[in-house]
Scaffold this motif. Structure first.
Motif, PDB file in Angstrom:
ATOM      1  N   GLY A 219       0.847  -1.191   0.000  1.00 60.15           N
ATOM      2  CA  GLY A 219       0.000   0.000   0.000  1.00 60.15           C
ATOM      3  C   GLY A 219       0.876   1.232   0.000  1.00 60.15           C
ATOM      4  O   GLY A 219       2.079   1.137  -0.291  1.00 60.15           O
ATOM      5  N   ASN A 220       0.304   2.399   0.357  1.00 58.96           N
ATOM      6  CA  ASN A 220       1.141   3.592   0.458  1.00 58.96           C
ATOM      7  C   ASN A 220       1.202   4.059   1.911  1.00 58.96           C
ATOM      8  O   ASN A 220       0.533   3.498   2.784  1.00 58.96           O
ATOM      9  CB  ASN A 220       0.655   4.700  -0.487  1.00 58.96           C
ATOM     10  CG  ASN A 220      -0.738   5.176  -0.150  1.00 58.96           C
ATOM     11  OD1 ASN A 220      -1.085   5.322   1.016  1.00 58.96           O
ATOM     12  ND2 ASN A 220      -1.556   5.375  -1.178  1.00 58.96           N
ATOM     13  N   LYS A 221       1.984   5.109   2.144  1.00 60.75           N
ATOM     14  CA  LYS A 221       2.243   5.543   3.530  1.00 60.75           C
ATOM     15  C   LYS A 221       0.947   5.928   4.254  1.00 60.75           C
ATOM     16  O   LYS A 221       0.830   5.756   5.468  1.00 60.75           O
ATOM     17  CB  LYS A 221       3.227   6.717   3.532  1.00 60.75           C
ATOM     18  CG  LYS A 221       2.739   7.930   2.758  1.00 60.75           C
ATOM     19  CD  LYS A 221       3.762   9.027   2.718  1.00 60.75           C
ATOM     20  CE  LYS A 221       3.192  10.162   1.858  1.00 60.75           C
ATOM     21  NZ  LYS A 221       4.088  11.268   1.683  1.00 60.75           N
ATOM     22  N   ASP A 222      -0.026   6.464   3.496  1.00 62.50           N
ATOM     23  CA  ASP A 222      -1.273   6.911   4.132  1.00 62.50           C
ATOM     24  C   ASP A 222      -2.148   5.734   4.566  1.00 62.50           C
ATOM     25  O   ASP A 222      -3.032   5.897   5.414  1.00 62.50           O
ATOM     26  CB  ASP A 222      -2.053   7.819   3.172  1.00 62.50           C
ATOM     27  CG  ASP A 222      -1.219   9.033   2.783  1.00 62.50           C
ATOM     28  OD1 ASP A 222      -0.486   9.537   3.656  1.00 62.50           O
ATOM     29  OD2 ASP A 222      -1.265   9.444   1.611  1.00 62.50           O
ATOM     30  N   GLU A 223      -1.933   4.605   3.960  1.00 59.88           N
ATOM     31  CA  GLU A 223      -2.760   3.434   4.283  1.00 59.88           C
ATOM     32  C   GLU A 223      -2.205   2.629   5.459  1.00 59.88           C
ATOM     33  O   GLU A 223      -2.857   1.712   5.947  1.00 59.88           O
ATOM     34  CB  GLU A 223      -2.876   2.527   3.052  1.00 59.88           C
ATOM     35  CG  GLU A 223      -3.657   3.188   1.906  1.00 59.88           C
ATOM     36  CD  GLU A 223      -3.481   2.451   0.578  1.00 59.88           C
ATOM     37  OE1 GLU A 223      -4.253   2.752  -0.341  1.00 59.88           O
ATOM     38  OE2 GLU A 223      -2.587   1.599   0.463  1.00 59.88           O
ATOM     39  N   ILE A 224      -0.985   2.980   5.889  1.00 57.73           N
ATOM     40  CA  ILE A 224      -0.339   2.181   6.946  1.00 57.73           C
ATOM     41  C   ILE A 224      -1.104   2.267   8.259  1.00 57.73           C
ATOM     42  O   ILE A 224      -1.434   1.248   8.880  1.00 57.73           O
ATOM     43  CB  ILE A 224       1.134   2.615   7.135  1.00 57.73           C
ATOM     44  CG1 ILE A 224       1.941   2.150   5.922  1.00 57.73           C
ATOM     45  CG2 ILE A 224       1.732   2.024   8.417  1.00 57.73           C
ATOM     46  CD1 ILE A 224       3.377   2.613   5.908  1.00 57.73           C
ATOM     47  N   MET A 225      -1.428   3.500   8.698  1.00 61.51           N
ATOM     48  CA  MET A 225      -2.115   3.680   9.983  1.00 61.51           C
ATOM     49  C   MET A 225      -3.486   2.990   9.982  1.00 61.51           C
ATOM     50  O   MET A 225      -3.931   2.474  11.002  1.00 61.51           O
ATOM     51  CB  MET A 225      -2.284   5.177  10.273  1.00 61.51           C
ATOM     52  CG  MET A 225      -0.996   5.871  10.651  1.00 61.51           C
ATOM     53  SD  MET A 225      -0.348   5.358  12.233  1.00 61.51           S
ATOM     54  CE  MET A 225      -1.079   6.573  13.295  1.00 61.51           C
ATOM     55  N   ALA A 226      -4.114   3.015   8.819  1.00 60.26           N
ATOM     56  CA  ALA A 226      -5.469   2.472   8.744  1.00 60.26           C
ATOM     57  C   ALA A 226      -5.492   0.951   8.577  1.00 60.26           C
ATOM     58  O   ALA A 226      -6.559   0.335   8.677  1.00 60.26           O
ATOM     59  CB  ALA A 226      -6.211   3.131   7.586  1.00 60.26           C
ATOM     60  N   SER A 227      -4.308   0.390   8.334  1.00 57.60           N
ATOM     61  CA  SER A 227      -4.286  -1.053   8.051  1.00 57.60           C
ATOM     62  C   SER A 227      -4.483  -1.886   9.324  1.00 57.60           C
ATOM     63  O   SER A 227      -4.072  -1.481  10.426  1.00 57.60           O
ATOM     64  CB  SER A 227      -2.947  -1.413   7.422  1.00 57.60           C
ATOM     65  OG  SER A 227      -2.799  -2.805   7.390  1.00 57.60           O
ATOM     66  N   ASP A 228      -5.092  -3.043   9.137  1.00 55.03           N
ATOM     67  CA  ASP A 228      -5.279  -3.957  10.270  1.00 55.03           C
ATOM     68  C   ASP A 228      -4.195  -5.039  10.316  1.00 55.03           C
ATOM     69  O   ASP A 228      -4.248  -5.930  11.161  1.00 55.03           O
ATOM     70  CB  ASP A 228      -6.645  -4.662  10.149  1.00 55.03           C
ATOM     71  CG  ASP A 228      -7.768  -3.692  10.466  1.00 55.03           C
ATOM     72  OD1 ASP A 228      -7.541  -2.795  11.301  1.00 55.03           O
ATOM     73  OD2 ASP A 228      -8.841  -3.820   9.844  1.00 55.03           O
ATOM     74  N   ASN A 229      -3.271  -4.951   9.389  1.00 52.70           N
ATOM     75  CA  ASN A 229      -2.258  -6.006   9.280  1.00 52.70           C
ATOM     76  C   ASN A 229      -1.344  -5.999  10.514  1.00 52.70           C
ATOM     77  O   ASN A 229      -0.606  -5.034  10.753  1.00 52.70           O
ATOM     78  CB  ASN A 229      -1.444  -5.784   7.997  1.00 52.70           C
ATOM     79  CG  ASN A 229      -0.543  -6.956   7.693  1.00 52.70           C
ATOM     80  OD1 ASN A 229       0.213  -7.388   8.541  1.00 52.70           O
ATOM     81  ND2 ASN A 229      -0.643  -7.471   6.480  1.00 52.70           N
ATOM     82  N   GLU A 230      -1.397  -7.077  11.281  1.00 58.29           N
ATOM     83  CA  GLU A 230      -0.648  -7.152  12.531  1.00 58.29           C
ATOM     84  C   GLU A 230       0.860  -7.141  12.292  1.00 58.29           C
ATOM     85  O   GLU A 230       1.611  -6.489  13.021  1.00 58.29           O
ATOM     86  CB  GLU A 230      -1.036  -8.437  13.292  1.00 58.29           C
ATOM     87  CG  GLU A 230      -2.343  -8.329  14.049  1.00 58.29           C
ATOM     88  CD  GLU A 230      -2.311  -7.251  15.114  1.00 58.29           C
ATOM     89  OE1 GLU A 230      -1.312  -7.169  15.861  1.00 58.29           O
ATOM     90  OE2 GLU A 230      -3.275  -6.460  15.192  1.00 58.29           O
ATOM     91  N   ILE A 231       1.266  -7.867  11.262  1.00 59.61           N
ATOM     92  CA  ILE A 231       2.715  -7.951  10.978  1.00 59.61           C
ATOM     93  C   ILE A 231       3.239  -6.563  10.626  1.00 59.61           C
ATOM     94  O   ILE A 231       4.312  -6.152  11.075  1.00 59.61           O
ATOM     95  CB  ILE A 231       2.987  -8.953   9.833  1.00 59.61           C
ATOM     96  CG1 ILE A 231       2.535 -10.346  10.250  1.00 59.61           C
ATOM     97  CG2 ILE A 231       4.458  -8.983   9.450  1.00 59.61           C
ATOM     98  CD1 ILE A 231       2.499 -11.361   9.131  1.00 59.61           C
ATOM     99  N   LEU A 232       2.456  -5.830   9.829  1.00 62.12           N
ATOM    100  CA  LEU A 232       2.845  -4.469   9.437  1.00 62.12           C
ATOM    101  C   LEU A 232       2.987  -3.585  10.681  1.00 62.12           C
ATOM    102  O   LEU A 232       3.990  -2.878  10.843  1.00 62.12           O
ATOM    103  CB  LEU A 232       1.794  -3.881   8.480  1.00 62.12           C
ATOM    104  CG  LEU A 232       2.046  -2.430   8.052  1.00 62.12           C
ATOM    105  CD1 LEU A 232       3.241  -2.338   7.115  1.00 62.12           C
ATOM    106  CD2 LEU A 232       0.807  -1.854   7.369  1.00 62.12           C
ATOM    107  N   HIS A 233       2.015  -3.648  11.560  1.00 66.75           N
ATOM    108  CA  HIS A 233       2.058  -2.794  12.746  1.00 66.75           C
ATOM    109  C   HIS A 233       3.162  -3.206  13.704  1.00 66.75           C
ATOM    110  O   HIS A 233       3.823  -2.352  14.299  1.00 66.75           O
ATOM    111  CB  HIS A 233       0.683  -2.788  13.441  1.00 66.75           C
ATOM    112  CG  HIS A 233      -0.293  -1.940  12.700  1.00 66.75           C
ATOM    113  ND1 HIS A 233      -0.334  -0.578  12.832  1.00 66.75           N
ATOM    114  CD2 HIS A 233      -1.215  -2.250  11.752  1.00 66.75           C
ATOM    115  CE1 HIS A 233      -1.260  -0.083  12.024  1.00 66.75           C
ATOM    116  NE2 HIS A 233      -1.814  -1.088  11.358  1.00 66.75           N
TER     117      HIS A 233
END
Lengths: 257, 220
Positions: free
Chosen positions: A220-234
């Motif tokens: 995704g892009n940087k703006d979608e990171i905070m909104a993502s539910d992906n646990e690994i990403l967070h």
């Protein structure tokens, strides 16, 4: 544009990349992120042809990169610039000679034209007047910027950066990030950056690919990171307690997922 | 670009090795003269044979072989370390990505420079070695200067000089290509770089001695 599909790479019996497919658009900063050992550097090396995949395809503007003959590969590589993690500046050459190296190898420009081009590139990375210095006389950040100047001296269409911020302080990292972003937009280059610097991700991540255990687990892009539910990403982005507190504060202050 | 690199390498190998080649050749000639004189003591072989033996030993064997064995240690290890260091610092990768044919750019000028300059070094070594034989035998009274020169001029076969140049060409090619190969293919860290450098010298030395034997078999 660079497109990869079905990339599989293993070292011995250990798979490093499994079925990687992605597109990297020109004029955008494409970031490959992931923990150490996730396969970022291997993917970058595959993209520039330093190692070969066991399966899969890599296309540079519809040209099948892996099927190119050696001569065509060298021609294509003249359109490729790369910034290495350790800058990879030639120690025995001055800054001017380092930046001029690709011009000496591949162009018939006069000495003055080459010198002008070197000065233009040095000016672009805000390092005027250091032509006669040797790499050992420069700071880490300056070496990175000279590396960028050398990478763009032939006006490449593709720019690859391997950990451009490693070993740099946060402020210098921001300067390098902004420089790469600006150059990418100015020259409409396809830029692929391999990083685990979270500031870079949040500042210049037009297209972010998270590698986890050899697979793409989020894109995704940087703006979608905070909104993502992906646990690994967070887990990866907000790895430190400080960043977790910041994230929790942002959410409690009304930030909507 | 490659031309300039060949010239630079010729300077590094040639001028850079001149002093060590000079010193070693001087002593080799001197030791050959003294040891042969010792063996002649009490025999009916005329003294001027010392000059003859120093000349032929030098030209046929000692100048090309010893010089190249020494150069394998000095130049070969240097080449392996230089190229290996470039591999480790990603300089070779950087060049590859720029589109440079790294084998041609890094190895070819070194091999070319070596096969041009090493035969010249060997020829210099031969002259210096004969001079060393003269210095060790004439001022010390082993034989007169006239006898030494007479020995040098006796039974001269130009074919031996040809053989010396064939040996030096082959040895130069072997020591540079083996050393560059070891450096170019180094993997790992500083320990591996050290091993590559050692391997460059050891393998070059063995191959030079093997080639020396084969050339002797073929050309004599």
């Amino acid at each position: 544009m660079i497109k990869i599909s079905g990339i599989y790479k293993s070292f011995g019996n250990t798979p490093v990349l499994k079925n990687i497919s992605a597109e990297f658009q020109p004029g955008k900063t494409n970031l490959i992120i992931g923990k150490s050992g996730a396969g970022k550097t291997v993917l970058l090396k595959l993209l520039v042809g330093l190692i070969q995949p066991k399966e899969g395809q890599i296309f540079y503007n519809k040209v099948d990169f892996l099927q190119l003959k050696k001569k065509d590969l060298r021609t294509l590589r003249m359109k490729v610039g790369m910034l290495f993690q350790g800058s990879a500046l030639f120690d025995s050459l001055t800054v001017e000679e380092n930046i001029r190296f690709p011009l000496d190898m591949f162009t018939d420009l006069t000495k003055k034209e080459k010198s002008d081009r070197v000065n233009t590139c040095l000016n672009r990375v805000s390092l005027d007047g250091i032509n006669a210095k040797f790499p050992s006389e420069l700071s880490g950040g300056m070496q990175k910027r000279v590396g960028i100047a050398r990478a763009i001296v032939l006006n490449p269409s593709y720019l690859f950066c391997d950990e451009p911020n490693s070993g740099l302080d946060p402020k210098t990292s921001l300067v390098i990030d902004e420089l790469i972003k600006d150059i990418t937009i100015e020259n409409n280059m396809t830029t692929i950056i391999n990083t685990h610097d979270m500031n870079s991700v949040m500042e210049i991540g037009d297209n972010v690919i998270l590698l986890h255990e050899g697979e793409i687990c989020w894109q995704g892009n940087k703006d979608e990171i905070m909104a993502s539910d992906n646990e690994i990403l967070h887990d990866f982005i907000f790895a430190s307690p400080f960043l977790q507190r910041l994230r929790n504060a942002a959410i409690s202050n009304g930030f909507q997922k | 670009m490659y031309y300039r690199e060949v010239i630079r390498q010729m300077h590094d190998i040639g001028v850079g090795s001149l002093i060590i080649v000079f010193i070693i050749s001087l002593f080799i000639g001197a030791v050959t003269a003294i040891q042969f004189a010792y063996q002649l003591d009490g025999t009916l072989v005329p003294d001027y044979y010392i000059g003859y033996v120093v000349r032929d030993m030098t030209i046929i064997e000692l100048a090309p072989t010893i010089t190249c064995l020494v150069l394998a240690g000095k130049v070969g290890s240097n080449m392996a370390s230089e190229i290996g260091g470039m591999r480790q610092k990603e300089h070779i990768d950087a060049m590859e990505i720029m589109g440079v044919n790294t084998a041609a750019y890094l190895i070819m000028p070194k091999v070319l420079a070596a096969v041009i300059i090493i035969p010249i070094l060997v020829a210099i070594a031969a002259f210096v070695s004969i001079g060393g034989g003269f210095i060790a035998s004439v001022p010390t009274g082993l034989l007169s200067g006239q006898e030494f020169v007479m020995g040098l001029r006796s039974f001269f076969m130009p074919y031996n000089v040809f053989m010396m140049f064939v040996k030096s060409l082959v040895f130069a090619f072997l020591l540079t290509s083996i050393s560059c190969y070891q450096g170019y293919n180094v993997k790992g860290g500083s320990i591996e770089l050290g091993k590559a450098s050692t391997n460059a010298v050891v393998i070059s030395d063995i191959m030079i001695l093997l080639a020396d034997y084969l050339i002797a078999v073929v050309l004599i």
